[in-house]
Design a protein around this motif. Structure first.
Motif, short mmCIF file in Angstrom:
data_model
loop_
_atom_site.label_atom_id
_atom_site.label_comp_id
_atom_site.label_asym_id
_atom_site.label_seq_id
_atom_site.Cartn_x
_atom_site.Cartn_y
_atom_site.Cartn_z
N UNK A 311 0.83 -1.21 0.00
CA UNK A 311 0.00 0.00 0.00
C UNK A 311 0.86 1.26 0.00
N UNK A 312 2.00 1.21 0.67
CA UNK A 312 2.90 2.36 0.67
C UNK A 312 3.43 2.63 -0.73
N UNK A 313 3.78 1.56 -1.46
CA UNK A 313 4.23 1.73 -2.84
C UNK A 313 3.09 2.16 -3.75
N UNK A 314 1.93 1.57 -3.53
CA UNK A 314 0.80 1.81 -4.45
C UNK A 314 0.36 3.27 -4.42
N UNK A 315 0.20 3.83 -3.24
CA UNK A 315 -0.31 5.20 -3.13
C UNK A 315 0.75 6.25 -3.44
N UNK A 316 1.99 5.85 -3.67
CA UNK A 316 3.03 6.80 -4.06
C UNK A 316 3.28 6.78 -5.57
N UNK A 317 2.53 5.98 -6.32
CA UNK A 317 2.76 5.86 -7.76
C UNK A 317 2.16 7.06 -8.50
N UNK A 318 2.71 7.30 -9.68
CA UNK A 318 2.17 8.35 -10.55
C UNK A 318 0.83 7.90 -11.11
N UNK A 319 0.02 8.85 -11.50
CA UNK A 319 -1.34 8.58 -11.99
C UNK A 319 -1.51 9.17 -13.39
N UNK A 320 -2.16 8.39 -14.23
CA UNK A 320 -2.49 8.81 -15.59
C UNK A 320 -4.00 8.74 -15.75
N UNK A 321 -4.56 9.83 -16.23
CA UNK A 321 -6.01 9.88 -16.37
C UNK A 321 -6.50 8.95 -17.47
#
Length: 740
Positions: A311-321
């Motif tokens: 979860x720590x890695x997941x919520x720090x990832x970049x996001x693409x719309x």
């Protein structure tokens, strides 16, 4: 060039390094001071000419005009006027960028890392424009055409060779990359990248990023020199590394497109967003270690530490719309690119996924937890659920390979999907996918898809026995006399399946006739013949409407509860909804009219009466359907004098089975349209987009639209109709519709 000067004061604009733009403010200052002191401008003709040029239009109208121009025209306008250049460069040129080769990626990557401002192409202008922005903040969509992966595979080829030998290309050239290290060329998460940038470590190369200062005051040759320096710095990057470097350096990027994707294009897993540069991650790739998927979560117990780290890695990832992948087609226009998880592993968290011309099978819906970001949530029963982060899914011209539980995999993989668009799909059974999305709220179906308009046609003699001779007398026999061959004797004709007449189609749509072939007969029911197709084609009736009873059963299986449906690319040319009750009324009027006769039981083309020896198995069901429709009609219209028994008594089997007579099948599109609109009335809201522009659509008033959409309006469902360009044609109750 002289005619282009009509757009504005181009004489103050120059591409040279000489400062000639300082004269523009002086002119405006002279006008402003004259207004302040209440004086009149001496040259009234100059003021009148300035008030007529294009730049005096309201800004909203000016931008709408510029939106209609192509890129080449916009580039030409940039050379006309400095104000036009500022508007075009800041609002149009860099909004959607297309990169078609590795060299263009290298140059654009150097451009955005140089902190270049869009208005600085007016070389030599010292003052900064108010609307001038950094180019990397202007890009909202970017397209990578024909992406390549060979250089990435060659760069890390030694990690696949256990002996550590150099790879030989073509038997003559040796590729050696001993200077590269594993940790210095890894694709890490966004949090790791921020830390690495602060510690002067790059995430894609052994050299550090250079973030130059503002270059608005730098001379032109210094800008070019700095760009060349950045290009040489990133020259050792592979295509995928350049692509990821560009994506990560565009903060306002919303749409990423990969177009013309070849079958051999595969993104290596070391570019995954979960690559933290550790040796353990590369050991998994080199050894081919299987990642955790959704099935493993139900077989093994997961530690809380693993969940917390993930979860720590997941919520720090970049996001693409939005991520769009368009595959290339072969010479026969067939799909050959399969969807695989490695195509999604390097883009982070994706909100909208658009797939075009791809093949989706069981391997496409695998959930490698350690390479591709997925939602990992704990359900109420205490079982961890793993599904994709996609909320909007668009499948355009995609091929779904059925079998092996593909529908169940869709249900588990796309649990978060709320908006589904099925565009230009080839198999009508792809509509069954709509039932696999548990969170579905918005559904879009393309009615101009090949599976709706390119249906099977049968010959005119398809519904008769194949072994019935045309004549009982053999013309080649020596015993046959000449006079006997001049006369044609009546032939006993037996239909083998329900023919395509209006009465039979109504019975099929109202489920009075089973769609499974009866007994040992394998012939399809109510398939349109070639002559009927020519008849409808001459009347310019869309094929979707007279083929609708082919796939009505699939439309009935669509989920409807609290779902907004959008029907796109549908025409309503020369059709109107005809309910079964009004079809009965039309039949009664033909009985009451003395000038009209009932439809004869023989074929009008051949003046040979048909002697029906036995009654067909579907005649009873068709008569029962017609009788019930008459009862409903008499409940609404009690003034009719004819009873159901009298009407049915005057009709023989030719009224139901004579599919070669146009009077028996001409209302098939109208009855199908009524069933289609009746099914739309069960949704939460209806949005219809026409196939053509409003200039080419049938002109209809609001009353005409209400007559056409009467089956939907009877249940008080919000509905809106737009043309192909989005112009509103009709709306009812749209205030209650959710915004799309």
């Amino acid at each position: 060039m002289n005619r282009l000067q009509l757009f504005g004061t181009s004489k103050y604009f120059s591409l040279s390094s000489k400062d000639t733009t300082s004269e523009i403010p002086k002119k405006h200052e002279r006008k402003t001071s004259s207004r302040k002191h209440g004086t009149r401008c001496p040259d009234s003709t100059e003021v009148q000419d300035d008030s007529l040029h294009l730049l005096n239009l309201p800004f909203k109208i000016l931008t709408q005009i510029l939106e209609c121009l192509d890129v080449s025209t916009l580039l030409s306008l940039c050379r006309v006027n400095s104000q036009l250049y500022d508007i075009i460069s800041n609002r149009f040129l860099y909004q959607d960028v297309v990169l078609d080769n590795k060299l263009s990626l290298l140059k654009f990557n150097a451009l955005i890392h140089s902190e270049f401002h869009s208005a600085n192409a007016l070389l030599g202008r010292k003052e900064e424009s108010i609307d001038s922005q950094n180019i990397r903040f202007l890009v909202k969509a970017i397209e990578f055409s024909n992406p390549q992966c060979q250089d990435a595979l060659l760069k890390y080829g030694k990690f696949h060779n256990r002996k550590g030998q150099a790879s030989v290309i073509g038997g003559s050239y040796v590729f050696n990359n001993e200077s590269r290290t594993v940790s210095s060329n890894s694709r890490s998460s966004s949090l790791t990248r921020k830390q690495s940038n602060s510690n002067s470590n790059s995430f894609l190369g052994s050299t550090n990023y250079i973030v130059p200062q503002d270059t608005s005051h730098v001379p032109p040759f210094e800008c070019y020199k700095q760009l060349n320096k950045l290009e040489s710095q990133y020259s050792h990057y592979t295509y995928i590394e350049l692509m990821l470097a560009i994506i990560d350096h565009l903060p306002n990027l919303c749409h990423v497109r990969l177009t013309n994707v070849e079958p051999n294009f595969k993104i290596p897993l070391w570019y995954s967003v979960f690559n933290d540069g550790s040796r353990d991650f590369f050991k998994k790739i080199i050894n081919g270690q299987q990642s955790i998927n959704s099935g493993d979560l139900r077989s093994f117990e997961i530690s809380t530490k693993f969940i917390a780290d993930y979860e720590k890695k997941f919520y720090s990832l970049s996001r693409i719309k939005t991520l769009e992948i368009r595959a290339t087609l072969d010479k026969r226009n067939k799909q050959q690119v399969y969807l695989r998880p490695n195509l999604l592993c390097c883009f982070g968290i994706i909100n909208e996924l658009i797939l075009q011309d791809l093949i989706i099978d069981n391997d496409s819906l695998d959930t490698p937890l350690e390479y591709v970001p997925f939602h990992l949530r704990l359900d109420a029963p205490g079982v961890y659920d793993l599904h994709s982060t996609v909320h909007l899914l668009t499948l355009k011209s995609c091929k779904i390979i059925p079998g092996n539980g593909i529908l169940k995999l869709f249900h588990d993989y796309f649990k978060c999907v709320r908006n589904v668009k099925l565009l230009n799909f080839t198999s009508k059974y792809d509509m069954l996918l709509c039932s696999c999305f548990s969170s579905l709220t918005d559904l879009t179906i393309d009615c101009n898809s090949p599976c709706f308009i390119n249906q099977q046609l049968v010959s005119d003699n398809y519904y008769y026995n194949d072994d019935i001779p045309n004549s009982e007398v053999d013309s080649d026999s020596d015993c046959a006399s000449f006079t006997e061959t001049l006369f044609e004797e009546p032939v006993d004709i037996c239909l083998q399946a329900p023919p395509p007449t209006t009465a039979v189609v109504i019975s099929l749509n109202l489920n009075y006739l089973p769609r499974i072939p009866y007994g040992q007969n394998k012939k399809r029911q109510a398939y349109i013949t070639k002559s009927q197709d020519e008849y409808f084609h001459q009347l310019r009736i869309p094929s979707f409407h007279y083929f609708y009873h082919y796939f009505k059963k699939l439309w009935d299986r669509l989920p409807r509860k609290n779902i907004n449906i959008s029907v796109v690319n549908i025409p309503f040319t020369n059709v109107f909804p005809l309910s079964p009750q009004y079809f009965c009324e039309k039949t009664i009027r033909s009985l009451d009219d003395d000038q009209q006769t009932l439809i004869p039981s023989y074929n009008e083309n051949n003046a040979v009466p048909e002697t029906v020896s036995t009654q067909n198995y579907w005649d009873g069901a068709v008569r029962e359907c017609f009788k019930n429709c008459l009862l409903q009609f008499h409940e609404n219209q009690p003034q009719s004098d004819l009873m159901e028994s009298e009407i049915l008594g005057q009709m023989d089997n030719g009224f139901f089975n004579n599919y070669k007579n146009s009077k028996c099948f001409q209302d098939i599109p109208n009855t199908n349209l009524w069933c289609f609109l009746k099914s739309l009335s069960e949704f939460k809201s209806v949005h219809i987009q026409m196939l053509r522009k409003w200039l080419f659509c049938t002109p209809r008033s609001r009353y005409d639209w209400e007559l056409l959409l009467k089956p939907v309006l009877n249940v008080n469902v919000p509905i809106e109709v737009r043309d192909r360009d989005g112009v509103m044609l009709y709306s009812y109750g749209t205030k209650r519709m959710t915004k799309r």
